[in-house]
Design an enzyme around this catalytic site. Structure first.
Site, PDB file in Angstrom:
ATOM      1  N   TYR A  61       0.825  -1.205   0.000  1.00 21.93           N
ATOM      2  CA  TYR A  61       0.000   0.000   0.000  1.00 21.93           C
ATOM      3  C   TYR A  61       0.865   1.265   0.000  1.00 21.93           C
ATOM      4  O   TYR A  61       1.504   1.596   1.003  1.00 21.93           O
ATOM      5  CB  TYR A  61      -0.952   0.034   1.207  1.00 21.93           C
ATOM      6  CG  TYR A  61      -1.912  -1.142   1.265  1.00 21.93           C
ATOM      7  CD1 TYR A  61      -2.391  -1.754   0.106  1.00 21.93           C
ATOM      8  CD2 TYR A  61      -2.355  -1.640   2.487  1.00 21.93           C
ATOM      9  CE1 TYR A  61      -3.272  -2.826   0.160  1.00 21.93           C
ATOM     10  CE2 TYR A  61      -3.239  -2.714   2.541  1.00 21.93           C
ATOM     11  CZ  TYR A  61      -3.681  -3.301   1.370  1.00 21.93           C
ATOM     12  OH  TYR A  61      -4.551  -4.365   1.436  1.00 21.93           O
ATOM     13  N   HIS A 126      -0.273 -11.942   0.494  1.00 23.91           N
ATOM     14  CA  HIS A 126      -1.112 -10.900  -0.114  1.00 23.91           C
ATOM     15  C   HIS A 126      -1.491 -11.212  -1.564  1.00 23.91           C
ATOM     16  O   HIS A 126      -0.640 -11.215  -2.440  1.00 23.91           O
ATOM     17  CB  HIS A 126      -0.343  -9.568  -0.055  1.00 23.91           C
ATOM     18  CG  HIS A 126      -1.194  -8.362  -0.298  1.00 23.91           C
ATOM     19  ND1 HIS A 126      -0.718  -7.086  -0.119  1.00 23.91           N
ATOM     20  CD2 HIS A 126      -2.485  -8.211  -0.692  1.00 23.91           C
ATOM     21  CE1 HIS A 126      -1.676  -6.211  -0.413  1.00 23.91           C
ATOM     22  NE2 HIS A 126      -2.756  -6.878  -0.764  1.00 23.91           N
TER      23      HIS A 126
HETATM   24  P1  NAD Z   1     -13.490   0.122   1.170  1.00 22.08           P
HETATM   25  O1  NAD Z   1     -14.643  -0.574   0.564  1.00 22.08           O
HETATM   26  O2  NAD Z   1     -13.323   0.046   2.634  1.00 22.08           O
HETATM   27  O3  NAD Z   1     -13.548   1.638   0.650  1.00 22.08           O
HETATM   28  C1  NAD Z   1     -12.568   2.568   1.006  1.00 22.08           C
HETATM   29  C2  NAD Z   1     -12.913   3.916   0.402  1.00 22.08           C
HETATM   30  O4  NAD Z   1     -14.109   4.419   1.003  1.00 22.08           O
HETATM   31  C3  NAD Z   1     -11.839   4.954   0.683  1.00 22.08           C
HETATM   32  O5  NAD Z   1     -11.796   5.880  -0.376  1.00 22.08           O
HETATM   33  C4  NAD Z   1     -12.355   5.639   1.944  1.00 22.08           C
HETATM   34  O6  NAD Z   1     -11.794   6.917   2.095  1.00 22.08           O
HETATM   35  C5  NAD Z   1     -13.838   5.670   1.644  1.00 22.08           C
HETATM   36  N1  NAD Z   1     -14.689   5.759   2.862  1.00 22.08           N
HETATM   37  C6  NAD Z   1     -14.537   5.120   4.038  1.00 22.08           C
HETATM   38  N2  NAD Z   1     -15.517   5.462   4.891  1.00 22.08           N
HETATM   39  C7  NAD Z   1     -16.323   6.332   4.235  1.00 22.08           C
HETATM   40  C8  NAD Z   1     -17.499   7.034   4.590  1.00 22.08           C
HETATM   41  N3  NAD Z   1     -18.068   6.894   5.792  1.00 22.08           N
HETATM   42  N4  NAD Z   1     -18.055   7.854   3.657  1.00 22.08           N
HETATM   43  C9  NAD Z   1     -17.512   8.006   2.433  1.00 22.08           C
HETATM   44  N5  NAD Z   1     -16.389   7.359   2.031  1.00 22.08           N
HETATM   45  C10 NAD Z   1     -15.800   6.535   2.933  1.00 22.08           C
HETATM   46  O7  NAD Z   1     -12.184  -0.450   0.430  1.00 22.08           O
HETATM   47  P2  NAD Z   1     -10.690  -0.737   0.858  1.00 22.08           P
HETATM   48  O8  NAD Z   1     -10.060   0.418   1.553  1.00 22.08           O
HETATM   49  O9  NAD Z   1     -10.034  -1.267  -0.357  1.00 22.08           O
HETATM   50  O10 NAD Z   1     -10.797  -1.959   1.856  1.00 22.08           O
HETATM   51  C11 NAD Z   1     -10.636  -1.829   3.241  1.00 22.08           C
HETATM   52  C12 NAD Z   1      -9.299  -2.342   3.726  1.00 22.08           C
HETATM   53  O11 NAD Z   1      -9.250  -3.768   3.608  1.00 22.08           O
HETATM   54  C13 NAD Z   1      -8.062  -1.842   2.962  1.00 22.08           C
HETATM   55  O12 NAD Z   1      -7.677  -0.580   3.411  1.00 22.08           O
HETATM   56  C14 NAD Z   1      -7.082  -2.931   3.275  1.00 22.08           C
HETATM   57  O13 NAD Z   1      -6.545  -2.743   4.567  1.00 22.08           O
HETATM   58  C15 NAD Z   1      -7.951  -4.184   3.272  1.00 22.08           C
HETATM   59  N6  NAD Z   1      -7.982  -4.857   1.947  1.00 22.08           N
HETATM   60  C16 NAD Z   1      -7.160  -5.923   1.730  1.00 22.08           C
HETATM   61  C17 NAD Z   1      -7.129  -6.558   0.504  1.00 22.08           C
HETATM   62  C18 NAD Z   1      -6.212  -7.724   0.299  1.00 22.08           C
HETATM   63  O14 NAD Z   1      -5.558  -8.156   1.215  1.00 22.08           O
HETATM   64  N7  NAD Z   1      -6.125  -8.269  -0.889  1.00 22.08           N
HETATM   65  C19 NAD Z   1      -7.949  -6.117  -0.536  1.00 22.08           C
HETATM   66  C20 NAD Z   1      -8.795  -5.048  -0.307  1.00 22.08           C
HETATM   67  C21 NAD Z   1      -8.805  -4.441   0.954  1.00 22.08           C
END
Ligand code: NAD
Length: 321
Positions: A61, A126
């Site tokens: 990230y 990952h």
């Molecule tokens: P998400 O669906 O959580 O969306 C994140 C987006 O939504 C960001 O732009 C954030 O700023 C916005 N957001 C958050 N809260 C909000 C609100 N209340 N109102 C409006 N916008 C809002 O997607 P993500 O960040 O990809 O997934 C969450 C976490 O999961 C990642 O940060 C990561 O740590 C993990 N993840 C891991 C993998 C993997 O291991 N392959 C893949 C995807 C995500």
């Protein structure tokens, strides 16, 4: 009246209890746009203050930026190490994928240094669909078991998009090798296919973390980032659902998070957050749904809008031989 504290849920056989809302730190690596270090620190501090005890990051990230910023922010909390749970990953880097034993063994030392920690609670391979799954089984996981014995990591996980990767690996390793799986974009209003896998994961004693309840930004008023891999049809349907909610004075992100939180077989819903405002909104949504339940009418309306794209996903990874 809203519940007072965020729910804690057991993670498989690990003995860990994760907050139902986990802090996804990929936004701290600026993958969803610019974030100042101060905003990142404030978001982490506020999340912890409001009961979030689980923080997820990866060297991938922001090309290591997320780990560095999260490490500083956690240190600044000045609380005992056992009060928060940290997950980081290995095998995926800005430079590409490398799940070799040598690389992942070096990787944990680099991550611990960036995070300023002596150990992480979870180290997860990952996005394993981009590597050879047989290498994960025969080389990567045995290397991670050695790191567990060395006390650098407490638990082992695997992550990725296609759900078949989890059964492939779990059917081929001794019980207790993989403690946790992290799935993403498969337990949200537009795609809930992870549900079918939950009984299998439970039978294996594997803890479940589900990420991206907002479908990596699609289920927000602002919409997803440029790089979002969804089809234009799926993006348009999510946009229509978001606009519909806005028109009714409702917030799609709140509904989407509440939907994902409803299944208590999932230990934590990881949502990416980059500001105090997002943290406060998301925790408030979780506390509200725990006592007053879902806004079923609004959920049913957006479910209808999303019906034509329900469970639509996108390709991820390499062809496995
Ligand atoms: P998400 O669906 O959580 O969306 C994140 C987006 O939504 C960001 O732009 C954030 O700023 C916005 N957001 C958050 N809260 C909000 C609100 N209340 N109102 C409006 N916008 C809002 O997607 P993500 O960040 O990809 O997934 C969450 C976490 O999961 C990642 O940060 C990561 O740590 C993990 N993840 C891991 C993998 C993997 O291991 N392959 C893949 C995807 C995500």
């Amino acid at each position: 009246m809203a519940a007072q504290t965020l729910q804690l849920r057991s993670l498989g056989n690990t003995g860990l209890k994760l907050s139902s809302v986990g802090f996804g730190a990929s936004p701290l690596g600026k993958v969803f746009g610019d974030v100042s270090e101060q905003d990142a620190f404030d978001a982490v501090r506020e999340a912890f203050r409001l009961g979030v005890n689980f923080f997820d990051t990866s060297p991938y990230y922001g090309g290591t930026l997320s780990e560095k910023v999260l490490g500083k922010a956690l240190k600044a909390l000045k609380v005992p190490r056992d009060q928060y749970i940290v997950s980081t990953k290995c095998g995926r880097y800005k430079e590409g994928f490398d799940f070799s034993a040598e690389r992942v063994t070096k990787s944990i030392d680099e991550s611990l240094e960036r995070l300023q920690l002596d150990y992480v609670d979870m180290l997860q391979c990952h996005d394993i669909e981009f590597g050879s799954l047989d290498q994960i089984v025969n080389e990567t996981l045995p290397a991670l078991l050695k790191l567990k014995q060395a006390g650098k990591i407490r638990f082992i996980g695997i992550t990725g998009l296609p759900l078949g990767i989890f059964t492939y690996v779990l059917d081929r390793v001794p019980p207790g090798t993989v403690d946790v799986i992290l799935s993403y974009c498969h337990y949200s209003v537009n795609d809930s296919t992870l549900e079918d896998l939950l009984p299998y994961l439970k039978s294996k004693g594997v803890g479940v973390i589900s990420a991206s309840p907002l479908s990596m930004g699609l289920l927000t008023e602002a919409g997803g980032p440029e790089w979002h891999p969804a089809s234009s049809e799926l993006k348009a349907a999510c946009r229509a659902a978001a606009d519909h909610c806005k028109g009714k004075g409702k917030n799609i992100s709140k509904l989407a998070l509440q939907y994902s939180l409803a299944n208590t077989d999932i230990s934590s819903i990881l949502v990416g957050m980059k500001s105090v405002k997002e943290v406060e909104e998301n925790i408030a949504a979780a506390l509200e749904v725990a006592t007053t339940g879902m806004d079923e009418e609004a959920l049913s309306e957006i479910t209808d809008i999303l019906k034509p794209v329900k469970n639509q996903t996108w390709p991820s990874g390499i062809q496995q031989s």
